[in-house]
Design a protein around this motif. Structure first.
Motif, PDB file in Angstrom:
ATOM      1  N   VAL A 174      11.161  -2.441  -1.732  1.00 30.90           N
ATOM      2  CA  VAL A 174       9.790  -3.243  -1.144  1.00 30.90           C
ATOM      3  C   VAL A 174       9.186  -4.455  -1.697  1.00 30.90           C
ATOM      4  N   VAL A 175       8.917  -3.846  -2.925  1.00 35.74           N
ATOM      5  CA  VAL A 175       7.774  -3.743  -4.259  1.00 35.74           C
ATOM      6  C   VAL A 175       8.278  -5.484  -4.193  1.00 35.74           C
ATOM      7  N   GLU A 176       9.405  -5.652  -4.761  1.00 27.20           N
ATOM      8  CA  GLU A 176       9.368  -6.750  -5.034  1.00 27.20           C
ATOM      9  C   GLU A 176       9.683  -7.965  -4.173  1.00 27.20           C
ATOM     10  N   LEU A 177      10.153  -7.519  -3.120  1.00 27.92           N
ATOM     11  CA  LEU A 177       9.892  -8.470  -2.066  1.00 27.92           C
ATOM     12  C   LEU A 177       8.377  -8.660  -0.631  1.00 27.92           C
ATOM     13  N   LEU A 178       7.827  -7.963  -1.290  1.00 23.99           N
ATOM     14  CA  LEU A 178       6.341  -8.243  -0.724  1.00 23.99           C
ATOM     15  C   LEU A 178       5.734  -9.410  -2.115  1.00 23.99           C
ATOM     16  N   ARG A 179       6.141  -9.013  -3.419  1.00 28.22           N
ATOM     17  CA  ARG A 179       5.377 -10.111  -4.630  1.00 28.22           C
ATOM     18  C   ARG A 179       6.828 -11.023  -4.230  1.00 28.22           C
ATOM     19  N   GLU A 180       7.293 -11.291  -3.745  1.00 31.17           N
ATOM     20  CA  GLU A 180       8.505 -12.632  -3.786  1.00 31.17           C
ATOM     21  C   GLU A 180       7.971 -13.264  -2.083  1.00 31.17           C
ATOM     22  N   LEU A 181       7.737 -12.449  -1.401  1.00 32.52           N
ATOM     23  CA  LEU A 181       6.961 -13.588  -0.313  1.00 32.52           C
ATOM     24  C   LEU A 181       5.240 -13.437  -0.122  1.00 32.52           C
ATOM     25  N   ASP A 182       4.626 -13.087  -1.772  1.00 33.26           N
ATOM     26  CA  ASP A 182       3.480 -13.613  -1.943  1.00 33.26           C
ATOM     27  C   ASP A 182       2.719 -12.760  -0.925  1.00 33.26           C
ATOM     28  N   LEU A 183       2.703 -11.382  -0.406  1.00 36.73           N
ATOM     29  CA  LEU A 183       2.195 -10.613   0.232  1.00 36.73           C
ATOM     30  C   LEU A 183       1.802  -9.625  -0.599  1.00 36.73           C
ATOM     31  N   LEU A 184       2.236  -8.764  -2.231  1.00 39.50           N
ATOM     32  CA  LEU A 184       1.848  -7.371  -2.294  1.00 39.50           C
ATOM     33  C   LEU A 184       0.198  -7.603  -2.608  1.00 39.50           C
ATOM     34  N   TRP A 238      -2.070  -1.134  11.793  1.00 47.19           N
ATOM     35  CA  TRP A 238      -0.913  -1.250  10.503  1.00 47.19           C
ATOM     36  C   TRP A 238      -1.021  -1.776   9.411  1.00 47.19           C
ATOM     37  N   THR A 239      -0.618  -1.766   8.248  1.00 48.20           N
ATOM     38  CA  THR A 239      -0.454  -2.636   6.876  1.00 48.20           C
ATOM     39  C   THR A 239       1.383  -2.949   6.635  1.00 48.20           C
ATOM     40  N   VAL A 270      -3.754  -4.115   4.041  1.00 49.96           N
ATOM     41  CA  VAL A 270      -4.257  -5.068   4.553  1.00 49.96           C
ATOM     42  C   VAL A 270      -4.424  -4.612   5.883  1.00 49.96           C
ATOM     43  N   PRO A 271      -4.972  -4.425   6.773  1.00 52.07           N
ATOM     44  CA  PRO A 271      -3.815  -4.568   8.933  1.00 52.07           C
ATOM     45  C   PRO A 271      -3.693  -5.710   8.985  1.00 52.07           C
ATOM     46  N   LEU A 272      -2.443  -5.519   9.172  1.00 53.68           N
ATOM     47  CA  LEU A 272      -2.175  -6.321   9.942  1.00 53.68           C
ATOM     48  C   LEU A 272      -2.375  -7.494  10.833  1.00 53.68           C
ATOM     49  N   ALA A 273      -3.872  -7.093  11.701  1.00 48.88           N
ATOM     50  CA  ALA A 273      -4.480  -7.529  12.235  1.00 48.88           C
ATOM     51  C   ALA A 273      -5.285  -8.483  11.942  1.00 48.88           C
ATOM     52  N   THR A 274      -5.605  -8.684  10.919  1.00 50.13           N
ATOM     53  CA  THR A 274      -6.444  -9.726   9.793  1.00 50.13           C
ATOM     54  C   THR A 274      -5.486 -10.465   8.837  1.00 50.13           C
ATOM     55  N   LEU A 275      -4.041 -10.753   9.172  1.00 48.10           N
ATOM     56  CA  LEU A 275      -3.840 -11.797   8.458  1.00 48.10           C
ATOM     57  C   LEU A 275      -3.266 -12.844   9.737  1.00 48.10           C
ATOM     58  N   SER A 276      -3.180 -13.948   9.397  1.00 48.62           N
ATOM     59  CA  SER A 276      -2.550 -15.349   9.560  1.00 48.62           C
ATOM     60  C   SER A 276      -0.548 -14.724  10.481  1.00 48.62           C
ATOM     61  N   ARG A 277      -0.833 -15.909  11.050  1.00 49.29           N
ATOM     62  CA  ARG A 277       0.691 -15.558  11.897  1.00 49.29           C
ATOM     63  C   ARG A 277       1.478 -15.514  10.888  1.00 49.29           C
ATOM     64  N   GLY A 278       1.760 -17.181  10.065  1.00 50.62           N
ATOM     65  CA  GLY A 278       2.700 -16.896   8.689  1.00 50.62           C
ATOM     66  C   GLY A 278       3.014 -15.531   7.819  1.00 50.62           C
ATOM     67  N   GLN A 279       1.234 -15.460   7.602  1.00 45.51           N
ATOM     68  CA  GLN A 279       1.790 -13.646   6.683  1.00 45.51           C
ATOM     69  C   GLN A 279       2.501 -12.752   7.692  1.00 45.51           C
ATOM     70  N   ARG A 280       2.058 -12.466   8.749  1.00 40.75           N
ATOM     71  CA  ARG A 280       2.655 -11.562   9.645  1.00 40.75           C
ATOM     72  C   ARG A 280       3.852 -12.019  10.161  1.00 40.75           C
ATOM     73  N   TYR A 281       4.814 -13.106   9.814  1.00 44.42           N
ATOM     74  CA  TYR A 281       6.086 -12.716  10.189  1.00 44.42           C
ATOM     75  C   TYR A 281       6.578 -12.993   8.813  1.00 44.42           C
ATOM     76  N   LYS A 282       6.025 -12.869   7.703  1.00 45.83           N
ATOM     77  CA  LYS A 282       6.156 -13.083   6.621  1.00 45.83           C
ATOM     78  C   LYS A 282       6.649 -11.169   6.214  1.00 45.83           C
ATOM     79  N   GLN A 320       2.577   0.074   5.755  1.00 45.77           N
ATOM     80  CA  GLN A 320       3.286   0.465   6.571  1.00 45.77           C
ATOM     81  C   GLN A 320       4.618   0.542   7.889  1.00 45.77           C
ATOM     82  N   HIS A 321       4.351  -1.063   8.015  1.00 44.70           N
ATOM     83  CA  HIS A 321       5.085  -1.357   8.965  1.00 44.70           C
ATOM     84  C   HIS A 321       6.773  -1.781   8.647  1.00 44.70           C
ATOM     85  N   ILE A 322       6.793  -2.307   7.259  1.00 44.97           N
ATOM     86  CA  ILE A 322       7.981  -2.120   6.857  1.00 44.97           C
ATOM     87  C   ILE A 322       8.384  -0.194   6.206  1.00 44.97           C
TER      88      ILE A 322
END
Length: 245
Positions: A114-124, A90-91, A129-141, A94-96
């Motif tokens: 949701v878009v604002e939160l993703l922007r605030e956390l530098d995830l937009l 999932w991305t 992008v699949p969560l499997a490809t993200l770092s641990r910190g990005q997945r926690y965010k 999708q998770h949110i």
């Protein structure tokens, strides 16, 4: 949300992880739960979240006894473990979306939040992008973004300061947590970083061998005659001495 633990016991075979824990946490506070490794911190969070069931005692939320089947109460809090459970393929988006549906909050207009939160956390840029490809910190965010989108009355977080989040993620968590407490929500989190707990939290709860040893403001703990002049460092030195004696 007001939390009351009334004589809570949790036993794992020969080890008692929680030993007659009684504690009241008033709403509108950021509370740090501290303790040595194996003290019972995560077990306490899991009991509060309903992922573990106490063997004895009661948990009461805003005057209502909490049982695992009480979905009305479960939708008023969210638990983020140190490694949040996500579907690898999932991305973040999708998770949110899944979390919002579970909390029955997938309503028109929530997309902008949701878009604002993703922007605030530098995830937009990583929203699809699949969560499997993200770092641990990005997945926690991504998991933190879901919590912020739900905006529950009670936040339960295991080791957010050791989650791998970058400084922006940590600062967003701290800012949003204080804002939530100012609106009457309650934030309870575990940490091993004593300095962060003293500077960030309204109150500090120290647990040792499954029992509450202190529940005070950071300022009051520093005034504790048993803590000398070094505050929490001194308290934890004493707890460690108990472990090795």
């Amino acid at each position: 949300m007001k939390i009351e633990l009334q004589g809570v016991v949790k036993q794992f075979k020969a080890r008692r992880a929680l030993d007659e824990v009684s504690l009241t946490i008033e709403s509108g506070q950021v509370v740090a739960l501290l303790g040595l490794n194996g003290a019972g911190k995560t077990t306490l969070l899991r009991c509060l979240a309903g992922t573990a069931v106490p063997d004895k005692g009661r948990i009461v939320y805003d005057g209502e006894v909490f049982l695992r089947g009480r979905m009305d109460l479960r939708r008023q809090f969210m638990f983020l473990p140190d490694f949040p459970a996500t579907f690898e393929e999932w991305t973040p988006l999708q998770h949110i979306g899944m979390v919002l549906r579970l909390y029955e909050l997938a309503q028109p207009g929530v997309e902008d939040r949701v878009v604002e939160l993703l922007r605030e956390l530098d995830l937009l840029p990583l929203a699809e992008v699949p969560l499997a490809t993200l770092s641990r910190g990005q997945r926690y965010k991504a998991a933190l973004a879901a919590l912020l989108a739900v905006n529950p009355k009670l936040w339960l977080l295991d080791e957010p300061f050791a989650s791998g989040m970058d400084p922006n993620g940590i600062n967003t968590f701290k800012r949003r947590a204080h804002e939530a407490a100012a609106h009457g929500q309650t934030v309870l989190y575990t940490t091993q970083i004593l300095d962060a707990a003293e500077r960030f939290s309204d109150r500090i709860c120290v647990i040792h061998r499954g029992a509450i040893r202190a529940y005070q403001s950071a300022a009051d703990l520093r005034k504790d005659p048993h803590a000398a002049t070094s505050g929490l460092d001194d308290i934890f030195s004493q707890l460690r001495e108990e472990e090795v004696s």
